[in-house]
Design a protein around this motif. Structure first.
Motif, PDB file in Angstrom:
ATOM      1  N   HIS A  69       0.817  -1.209   0.000  1.00 25.04           N
ATOM      2  CA  HIS A  69       0.000   0.000   0.000  1.00 25.04           C
ATOM      3  C   HIS A  69       0.853   1.263   0.000  1.00 25.04           C
ATOM      4  O   HIS A  69       0.620   2.183  -0.784  1.00 25.04           O
ATOM      5  N   ASP A  70       1.840   1.301   0.874  1.00 30.41           N
ATOM      6  CA  ASP A  70       2.591   2.541   1.042  1.00 30.41           C
ATOM      7  C   ASP A  70       3.450   2.880  -0.169  1.00 30.41           C
ATOM      8  O   ASP A  70       3.638   4.058  -0.488  1.00 30.41           O
ATOM      9  N   GLY A  71       3.968   1.864  -0.859  1.00 31.81           N
ATOM     10  CA  GLY A  71       4.719   2.149  -2.071  1.00 31.81           C
ATOM     11  C   GLY A  71       3.843   2.733  -3.152  1.00 31.81           C
ATOM     12  O   GLY A  71       4.203   3.707  -3.826  1.00 31.81           O
ATOM     13  N   VAL A  72       2.651   2.158  -3.309  1.00 31.83           N
ATOM     14  CA  VAL A  72       1.694   2.674  -4.296  1.00 31.83           C
ATOM     15  C   VAL A  72       1.233   4.072  -3.909  1.00 31.83           C
ATOM     16  O   VAL A  72       1.120   4.975  -4.752  1.00 31.83           O
ATOM     17  N   THR A  73       0.973   4.275  -2.610  1.00 31.28           N
ATOM     18  CA  THR A  73       0.551   5.594  -2.138  1.00 31.28           C
ATOM     19  C   THR A  73       1.616   6.643  -2.412  1.00 31.28           C
ATOM     20  O   THR A  73       1.322   7.732  -2.928  1.00 31.28           O
ATOM     21  N   ALA A  74       2.861   6.334  -2.073  1.00 27.95           N
ATOM     22  CA  ALA A  74       3.932   7.301  -2.272  1.00 27.95           C
ATOM     23  C   ALA A  74       4.082   7.679  -3.744  1.00 27.95           C
ATOM     24  O   ALA A  74       4.229   8.862  -4.081  1.00 27.95           O
ATOM     25  N   LEU A  75       4.019   6.706  -4.624  1.00 30.77           N
ATOM     26  CA  LEU A  75       4.132   7.009  -6.051  1.00 30.77           C
ATOM     27  C   LEU A  75       2.937   7.819  -6.543  1.00 30.77           C
ATOM     28  O   LEU A  75       3.077   8.705  -7.387  1.00 30.77           O
ATOM     29  N   GLY A  76       1.753   7.531  -5.994  1.00 25.01           N
ATOM     30  CA  GLY A  76       0.571   8.299  -6.364  1.00 25.01           C
ATOM     31  C   GLY A  76       0.661   9.741  -5.919  1.00 25.01           C
ATOM     32  O   GLY A  76       0.265  10.669  -6.646  1.00 25.01           O
ATOM     33  N   MET A  77       1.190   9.961  -4.711  1.00 26.33           N
ATOM     34  CA  MET A  77       1.350  11.331  -4.229  1.00 26.33           C
ATOM     35  C   MET A  77       2.381  12.087  -5.070  1.00 26.33           C
ATOM     36  O   MET A  77       2.197  13.267  -5.376  1.00 26.33           O
ATOM     37  N   VAL A 123      -3.493  -0.098 -10.056  1.00 24.60           N
ATOM     38  CA  VAL A 123      -2.498  -0.315  -9.014  1.00 24.60           C
ATOM     39  C   VAL A 123      -1.321  -1.153  -9.495  1.00 24.60           C
ATOM     40  O   VAL A 123      -0.195  -0.988  -9.023  1.00 24.60           O
ATOM     41  N   ARG A 124      -1.555  -2.041 -10.421  1.00 29.57           N
ATOM     42  CA  ARG A 124      -0.534  -3.018 -10.823  1.00 29.57           C
ATOM     43  C   ARG A 124       0.782  -2.352 -11.233  1.00 29.57           C
ATOM     44  O   ARG A 124       1.865  -2.738 -10.752  1.00 29.57           O
ATOM     45  N   GLU A 125       0.716  -1.354 -12.093  1.00 30.77           N
ATOM     46  CA  GLU A 125       1.939  -0.725 -12.589  1.00 30.77           C
ATOM     47  C   GLU A 125       2.722  -0.032 -11.471  1.00 30.77           C
ATOM     48  O   GLU A 125       3.940  -0.260 -11.333  1.00 30.77           O
ATOM     49  N   PRO A 126       2.091   0.837 -10.653  1.00 30.84           N
ATOM     50  CA  PRO A 126       2.869   1.449  -9.574  1.00 30.84           C
ATOM     51  C   PRO A 126       3.361   0.446  -8.538  1.00 30.84           C
ATOM     52  O   PRO A 126       4.434   0.640  -7.952  1.00 30.84           O
ATOM     53  N   LEU A 127       2.611  -0.636  -8.313  1.00 32.71           N
ATOM     54  CA  LEU A 127       3.068  -1.654  -7.378  1.00 32.71           C
ATOM     55  C   LEU A 127       4.336  -2.318  -7.896  1.00 32.71           C
ATOM     56  O   LEU A 127       5.316  -2.508  -7.147  1.00 32.71           O
ATOM     57  N   GLU A 128       4.359  -2.668  -9.165  1.00 34.27           N
ATOM     58  CA  GLU A 128       5.559  -3.276  -9.744  1.00 34.27           C
ATOM     59  C   GLU A 128       6.734  -2.301  -9.713  1.00 34.27           C
ATOM     60  O   GLU A 128       7.880  -2.696  -9.458  1.00 34.27           O
ATOM     61  N   GLY A 132       4.904   4.556   7.051  1.00 34.95           N
ATOM     62  CA  GLY A 132       5.236   3.726   5.908  1.00 34.95           C
ATOM     63  C   GLY A 132       5.379   4.514   4.620  1.00 34.95           C
ATOM     64  O   GLY A 132       6.395   4.429   3.923  1.00 34.95           O
ATOM     65  N   ALA A 133       4.360   5.309   4.279  1.00 34.28           N
ATOM     66  CA  ALA A 133       4.420   6.103   3.049  1.00 34.28           C
ATOM     67  C   ALA A 133       5.305   7.326   3.224  1.00 34.28           C
ATOM     68  O   ALA A 133       6.048   7.703   2.315  1.00 34.28           O
ATOM     69  N   GLY A 134       5.234   7.969   4.394  1.00 32.92           N
ATOM     70  CA  GLY A 134       6.027   9.170   4.628  1.00 32.92           C
ATOM     71  C   GLY A 134       7.516   8.925   4.487  1.00 32.92           C
ATOM     72  O   GLY A 134       8.240   9.736   3.884  1.00 32.92           O
ATOM     73  N   SER A 135       7.997   7.812   5.028  1.00 31.78           N
ATOM     74  CA  SER A 135       9.424   7.515   4.933  1.00 31.78           C
ATOM     75  C   SER A 135       9.844   7.275   3.483  1.00 31.78           C
ATOM     76  O   SER A 135      10.978   7.595   3.096  1.00 31.78           O
ATOM     77  N   LEU A 136       8.954   6.720   2.681  1.00 30.54           N
ATOM     78  CA  LEU A 136       9.249   6.543   1.256  1.00 30.54           C
ATOM     79  C   LEU A 136       9.260   7.879   0.523  1.00 30.54           C
ATOM     80  O   LEU A 136      10.089   8.103  -0.367  1.00 30.54           O
ATOM     81  N   LEU A 137       8.340   8.766   0.892  1.00 25.42           N
ATOM     82  CA  LEU A 137       8.288  10.079   0.251  1.00 25.42           C
ATOM     83  C   LEU A 137       9.512  10.913   0.599  1.00 25.42           C
ATOM     84  O   LEU A 137      10.001  11.685  -0.234  1.00 25.42           O
ATOM     85  N   VAL A 138      10.009  10.783   1.823  1.00 22.01           N
ATOM     86  CA  VAL A 138      11.253  11.463   2.179  1.00 22.01           C
ATOM     87  C   VAL A 138      12.359  11.012   1.233  1.00 22.01           C
ATOM     88  O   VAL A 138      13.088  11.835   0.650  1.00 22.01           O
ATOM     89  N   GLN A 139      12.495   9.711   1.025  1.00 18.99           N
ATOM     90  CA  GLN A 139      13.544   9.188   0.157  1.00 18.99           C
ATOM     91  C   GLN A 139      13.343   9.619  -1.291  1.00 18.99           C
ATOM     92  O   GLN A 139      14.304   9.948  -1.994  1.00 18.99           O
ATOM     93  N   LEU A 140      12.090   9.614  -1.744  1.00 14.84           N
ATOM     94  CA  LEU A 140      11.809  10.002  -3.123  1.00 14.84           C
ATOM     95  C   LEU A 140      12.167  11.466  -3.367  1.00 14.84           C
ATOM     96  O   LEU A 140      12.769  11.808  -4.403  1.00 14.84           O
TER      97      LEU A 140
END
Length: 323
Positions: A123-131, A271-276, A151-159
């Motif tokens: 979920h959080d990887g897909v959310t971060a890419l969507g944001m 969801v499939r593409e951002p999840l991959e 979960g998503a926030g830490s990914l967005l920091v890195q992105l």
């Protein structure tokens, strides 16, 4: 099989370990033997009965939204070569030893990526890419990430750091801010302390060009006032329900507001593409999911209590079987 079930809406105590029949795949479906289940804050809200108009749940139900594991069975119309493959599944359930998923709801886990980080991205990887799609960080600009140790926030920091942006992390404890800085944030503010918005505006020289609101509720609304004139604000937080910033005031300052959660959950095909992509980023070392707590399946209530108390630093997961 073992599962955790919600028979009535309420507090964490309604998460009860049970034995239920093994699921059977229908046409176009697979059965995934779960190794790790994803846990997100939204799970705690749905368990309490919130959001039925957006995320309907019929009692009793097995909570969760997927995780990682191995394909055990396939239904009619599914290539039997899927059996034995390591996958992530993004479904309407997850706290169980086995779940059924449509073939469009699964994605293969890249070689070298373990079950835990893979589940953390469901979920959080897909959310971060969507944001990021709604508000892409730009080199040199200030980006505020609230709930930056989630979960998503830490990914967005890195992105954002990867894009060359300067990141201000907002969180509720020194430990959480330390994690965000470890991931590349340049500055941190504790949003439980008075004057934190003013501190953000001071650090950024008038406001952040881009804000990712992972807090929701009143905290999320406050982050909108930390956006610089002409900036962007994107929300995915549900901590106290959806964020409701002053839209007229934002419009007067030329601030663009985005409320993607108001549209409800995305369709599996979306969801499939951002999840991959999220899985590839992790496999390539471009994302490090910050996993803070892994609870046994039977202790799902403990995971929910920790999320509600904001004591978990990083991502929460449920361990179902040894990988």
């Amino acid at each position: 099989m073992r599962a955790v079930q919600v028979a009535s809406f309420g507090g964490p105590e309604v998460l009860v370990p049970v034995e239920v029949p093994d699921p059977v795949p229908g046409p176009g479906q697979v059965v995934v033997g779960m190794a790790v289940a994803d846990v997100i804050f939204l799970d705690t809200l749905l368990r309490a009965g919130w959001g039925q108009e957006f995320f309907p749940r019929e009692l009793p139900y097995v909570p969760g939204g997927g995780g990682s594991g191995e394909v055990l069975e396939v239904g009619d119309g599914v290539d039997p070569a899927w059996v034995g493959r390591r996958v992530v599944a993004r479904t309407s359930t997850g706290y169980a030893e086995r779940v059924v998923a449509g073939i469009e709801e699964i994605a293969a886990i890249p070689d070298g990526l373990a079950y835990e980080p893979a589940a953390a991205l469901v979920h959080d990887g897909v959310t971060a890419l969507g944001m990021a799609r709604l508000g892409m960080p730009e080199e040199g600009e200030w980006v505020l990430v609230s709930a930056a140790a989630g979960g998503a926030g830490s990914l967005l920091v890195q992105l954002a750091v990867e894009a060359g942006a300067r990141v201000v992390a907002a969180a509720s404890s020194d430990d959480k801010l330390a994690l965000a800085k470890e991931l590349g944030a340049e500055a941190g503010v504790d949003y439980t302390r008075p004057g934190w918005v003013e501190r953000v505006r001071e650090i950024t020289g008038g406001g952040a060009s881009l804000v990712y609101d992972g807090a929701g509720g009143t905290l999320g609304a406050a982050t909108a006032t930390a956006v610089a004139d002409g900036g962007r604000w994107v929300t995915y937080g549900t901590g106290e329900g959806f964020s409701t910033p002053d839209q007229e005031a934002a419009a007067a300052r030329g601030v663009r507001l985005h409320f993607p959660l108001m549209e409800g959950p995305p369709a599996p095909a979306e969801v499939r593409e951002p999840l991959e992509l999220a899985l590839r980023r992790a496999a390539e070392g471009r994302w490090r999911p910050a996993i803070g707590a892994v609870h046994p399946l039977e202790r799902a209530a403990d995971a929910h209590r920790a999320l509600a108390a904001r004591t978990t630093v990083g991502k929460s997961l449920l361990s179902i079987r040894v990988s």
